[in-house]
Design a protein around this motif. Structure first.
Motif, short mmCIF file in Angstrom:
data_model
loop_
_atom_site.label_atom_id
_atom_site.label_comp_id
_atom_site.label_asym_id
_atom_site.label_seq_id
_atom_site.Cartn_x
_atom_site.Cartn_y
_atom_site.Cartn_z
N MET A 57 45.52 59.92 79.37
CA MET A 57 45.70 61.34 79.18
C MET A 57 44.50 61.87 78.38
SD MET A 57 49.73 61.85 78.20
CE MET A 57 49.58 63.64 78.33
N GLN A 58 44.22 63.15 78.52
CA GLN A 58 43.16 63.75 77.70
C GLN A 58 43.56 63.65 76.23
OE1 GLN A 58 42.12 67.72 78.77
NE2 GLN A 58 40.70 67.99 77.07
N ARG A 59 42.66 63.11 75.44
CA ARG A 59 42.98 62.90 74.02
C ARG A 59 43.34 64.23 73.37
NH1 ARG A 59 42.71 58.70 71.02
NH2 ARG A 59 41.45 57.57 72.56
N GLY A 60 44.43 64.21 72.61
CA GLY A 60 44.93 65.42 71.97
C GLY A 60 46.04 66.07 72.74
N SER A 61 46.21 65.69 74.01
CA SER A 61 47.29 66.27 74.81
C SER A 61 48.50 65.36 74.89
CB SER A 61 46.80 66.58 76.23
OG SER A 61 46.47 65.39 76.92
N GLU A 62 48.36 64.12 74.40
CA GLU A 62 49.49 63.19 74.46
C GLU A 62 50.54 63.58 73.42
OE1 GLU A 62 46.64 61.13 71.54
OE2 GLU A 62 46.61 62.58 73.18
N PRO A 63 51.83 63.32 73.70
CA PRO A 63 52.88 63.68 72.73
C PRO A 63 52.80 62.83 71.48
CG PRO A 63 53.80 62.42 74.56
CD PRO A 63 52.38 62.72 74.93
N ASP A 64 53.28 63.38 70.38
CA ASP A 64 53.33 62.63 69.12
C ASP A 64 54.22 61.40 69.32
OD1 ASP A 64 51.78 64.54 67.95
OD2 ASP A 64 53.46 65.59 66.98
N GLY A 65 53.80 60.30 68.72
CA GLY A 65 54.60 59.08 68.79
C GLY A 65 54.53 58.36 70.11
N ALA A 66 53.55 58.70 70.97
CA ALA A 66 53.45 58.05 72.27
C ALA A 66 53.21 56.56 72.10
CB ALA A 66 52.33 58.68 73.08
N LEU A 67 53.89 55.75 72.92
CA LEU A 67 53.69 54.31 72.88
C LEU A 67 52.43 53.95 73.65
CD1 LEU A 67 57.36 53.10 73.53
CD2 LEU A 67 56.27 53.71 71.38
N ARG A 68 51.70 52.94 73.15
CA ARG A 68 50.39 52.63 73.72
C ARG A 68 50.22 51.16 74.07
NH1 ARG A 68 47.43 57.30 72.45
NH2 ARG A 68 48.35 58.52 70.77
N SER A 69 51.22 50.32 73.83
CA SER A 69 51.08 48.89 74.07
C SER A 69 52.29 48.35 74.81
CB SER A 69 50.92 48.15 72.73
OG SER A 69 51.02 46.77 72.91
N VAL A 70 52.05 47.72 75.96
CA VAL A 70 53.16 47.14 76.74
C VAL A 70 53.85 46.03 75.96
CG1 VAL A 70 53.76 45.87 78.83
CG2 VAL A 70 52.21 47.82 78.97
N PRO A 71 53.13 45.04 75.39
CA PRO A 71 53.82 43.95 74.69
C PRO A 71 54.71 44.42 73.55
CG PRO A 71 51.54 43.36 75.10
CD PRO A 71 51.67 44.82 75.45
N LEU A 72 54.29 45.48 72.84
CA LEU A 72 55.09 45.95 71.71
C LEU A 72 56.33 46.73 72.16
CD1 LEU A 72 52.33 47.12 69.19
CD2 LEU A 72 53.61 44.98 69.23
#
Length: 200
Positions: A57-72
């Protein structure tokens, strides 16, 4: 020759303008990597790698608290339903993110209650007393006597179990760490039920 010199000068000037515009133009923001659901998921589902996809996503447009790691994210329980393509955030997961602001000294505790039908009556924000009734394998004066192991626990989420054939239904409540330990111990030898307190 003068004519050609004029054309050459005009071309150089146009090139200089183009270069300056390229320098002044804002560069596109770097992409932000987030997780999206690959399919509709029910509340209570344990996330698998197949349920998740990394996307930009365009940086700054992603929602707060978005998850970014599949393993986690794999193995975490959903606190609410998720639609296919939705960006997953921390508040969608059963865990500390569900705690209300200012909930000092409380932890989020998953509790499996025995009566699935009665759990359908619960909603986030309800307060319940969790009761533990020893199973038939327990003998002695306490056999069959239900006792309160958590009083006025705040319901944070009511996930619907992904497997309808499972035992009981999952509820996430906010409690003090010492009460969470009692709940975990009671779940090993007792059937857990609840009484619903009236809303103030």
């Amino acid at each position: 020759m003068a004519r050609y010199r004029g054309l050459l000068a005009g071309g150089l000037a146009a090139g200089a303008v183009a270069v300056s515009l390229g320098v002044l133009a804002p560069q596109p923001a770097a992409g932000a990597q987030v997780l999206r659901a690959t399919t509709d998921l029910p509340a209570g589902a344990a996330l698998t790698a197949a349920d998740l996809a990394l996307t930009q996503m365009q940086r700054g447009s992603e929602p707060d608290g978005a998850l970014r790691s599949v393993p986690l994210a794999v193995g975490r329980l959903l606190a609410s339903p998720v639609r296919r393509g939705e960006v997953l955030t921390d508040v969608r997961l059963a865990g500390a993110a569900l705690l209300p602001p200012g909930a000092v000294g409380l932890v989020a505790v998953p509790v499996r209650l025995a009566d699935r039908a009665s759990v359908a009556l619960l909603h986030p924000g309800d307060r319940i007393d969790v009761l533990a009734a020893p199973t038939a394998s327990v003998s002695g004066p306490r056999a069959g006597a239900a006792q309160v192991v958590a009083a006025a626990a705040i319901v944070l989420a009511v996930p619907t179990a992904a497997d309808p054939s499972g035992d009981g239904a999952l509820v996430v409540v906010a409690e003090r760490p010492e009460v969470a330990a009692r709940l975990a111990a009671a779940a090993l030898s007792s059937r857990l039920s609840f009484t619903l307190q009236p809303r103030s």
